[in-house]
Motif scaffolding. Structure first.
Motif, PDB file in Angstrom:
ATOM      1  N   TYR A 159      -5.439  -2.282  -5.074  1.00 19.17           N
ATOM      2  CA  TYR A 159      -5.140  -0.862  -5.046  1.00 19.17           C
ATOM      3  C   TYR A 159      -5.498  -0.182  -6.356  1.00 19.17           C
ATOM      4  CZ  TYR A 159      -2.746  -2.675  -1.071  1.00 19.17           C
ATOM      5  OH  TYR A 159      -2.475  -3.340   0.087  1.00 19.17           O
ATOM      6  N   GLN A 219       2.452   1.647  -3.411  1.00 18.13           N
ATOM      7  CA  GLN A 219       1.474   2.121  -4.388  1.00 18.13           C
ATOM      8  C   GLN A 219       1.228   3.616  -4.227  1.00 18.13           C
ATOM      9  OE1 GLN A 219       0.017   0.103  -6.903  1.00 18.13           O
ATOM     10  NE2 GLN A 219      -0.338   2.166  -7.684  1.00 18.13           N
ATOM     11  N   ARG A 220       1.142   4.089  -2.968  1.00 18.79           N
ATOM     12  CA  ARG A 220       0.962   5.529  -2.729  1.00 18.79           C
ATOM     13  C   ARG A 220       2.145   6.325  -3.282  1.00 18.79           C
ATOM     14  NH1 ARG A 220      -1.126   4.175   2.142  1.00 18.79           N
ATOM     15  NH2 ARG A 220       0.780   4.596   3.263  1.00 18.79           N
ATOM     16  N   ILE A 221       3.348   5.810  -3.066  1.00 15.80           N
ATOM     17  CA  ILE A 221       4.546   6.488  -3.567  1.00 15.80           C
ATOM     18  C   ILE A 221       4.485   6.601  -5.087  1.00 15.80           C
ATOM     19  CG2 ILE A 221       7.041   6.238  -3.906  1.00 15.80           C
ATOM     20  CD1 ILE A 221       7.102   5.013  -1.027  1.00 15.80           C
ATOM     21  N   ASP A 246       1.845   6.403  -7.018  1.00 12.33           N
ATOM     22  CA  ASP A 246       0.740   7.288  -7.416  1.00 12.33           C
ATOM     23  C   ASP A 246       1.119   8.759  -7.260  1.00 12.33           C
ATOM     24  OD1 ASP A 246      -0.841   5.095  -8.018  1.00 12.33           O
ATOM     25  OD2 ASP A 246      -1.997   5.197  -6.153  1.00 12.33           O
ATOM     26  N   GLU A 247       1.860   9.088  -6.208  1.00 15.29           N
ATOM     27  CA  GLU A 247       2.252  10.476  -5.973  1.00 15.29           C
ATOM     28  C   GLU A 247       3.345  10.926  -6.942  1.00 15.29           C
ATOM     29  OE1 GLU A 247       3.296  10.693  -1.831  1.00 15.29           O
ATOM     30  OE2 GLU A 247       1.235  10.280  -1.197  1.00 15.29           O
ATOM     31  N   THR A 284      -7.762   1.544  -9.093  1.00 20.77           N
ATOM     32  CA  THR A 284      -8.960   2.380  -9.016  1.00 20.77           C
ATOM     33  C   THR A 284      -9.622   2.408 -10.378  1.00 20.77           C
ATOM     34  OG1 THR A 284      -7.798   4.386  -9.611  1.00 20.77           O
ATOM     35  CG2 THR A 284      -7.923   3.875  -7.257  1.00 20.77           C
ATOM     36  N   ALA A 311       0.834  -1.208   0.000  1.00 17.62           N
ATOM     37  CA  ALA A 311       0.000   0.000   0.000  1.00 17.62           C
ATOM     38  C   ALA A 311       0.868   1.258   0.000  1.00 17.62           C
ATOM     39  CB  ALA A 311      -0.947  -0.005   1.198  1.00 17.62           C
ATOM     40  N   VAL A 312       1.938   1.260   0.782  1.00 19.95           N
ATOM     41  CA  VAL A 312       2.833   2.418   0.828  1.00 19.95           C
ATOM     42  C   VAL A 312       3.532   2.586  -0.522  1.00 19.95           C
ATOM     43  CG1 VAL A 312       4.920   3.377   1.889  1.00 19.95           C
ATOM     44  CG2 VAL A 312       3.155   2.335   3.319  1.00 19.95           C
TER      45      VAL A 312
END
Length: 103
Positions: A87, A29-31, A33-34, A89, A26-27
């Motif tokens: 994850y 994926q956030r990285i 995505d950002e 969307t 999850a972390v």
């Protein structure tokens, strides 16, 4: 069926490992995505440097080189990377009229 304390401890440790793995995904994926919008069309060396730095800044261990290189190729090409279907969307999933969905 009876379970020994060792069996219970091993099972609990596996559950913790799975939960930790999901947290790390999850972390990551956030990285991705950002960073994605900011790194599209950047040279791979810049993307690699920023990706590795963001992973370290998040307190994660160094990721395997094949994963990093794959992520760098996707990000520098302006494509998002989905680590795990959980994850993904709707904005990342190709629709019926999307040429990507015709492949």
């Amino acid at each position: 069926m009876e379970h020994s304390n060792d069996d219970i401890a091993a099972s609990s440790a596996q559950e913790v490992d799975v939960a930790r793995s999901q947290d790390v995904k999850a972390v990551l994926q956030r990285i991705v995505d950002e960073l994605g919008p900011r790194l599209a069309d950047e040279p791979p060396a810049i993307v690699r440097e920023r990706l590795v730095a963001a992973i370290a800044d998040a307190g994660l261990d160094e990721q395997p080189a094949p994963w990093v290189e794959s992520a760098v190729a996707e990000l520098s090409g302006g494509r998002g990377l989905v680590m795990d279907a959980r994850y993904e969307t709707d904005r990342q999933r190709p629709g019926p009229s999307d040429p990507e969905s015709q492949r």
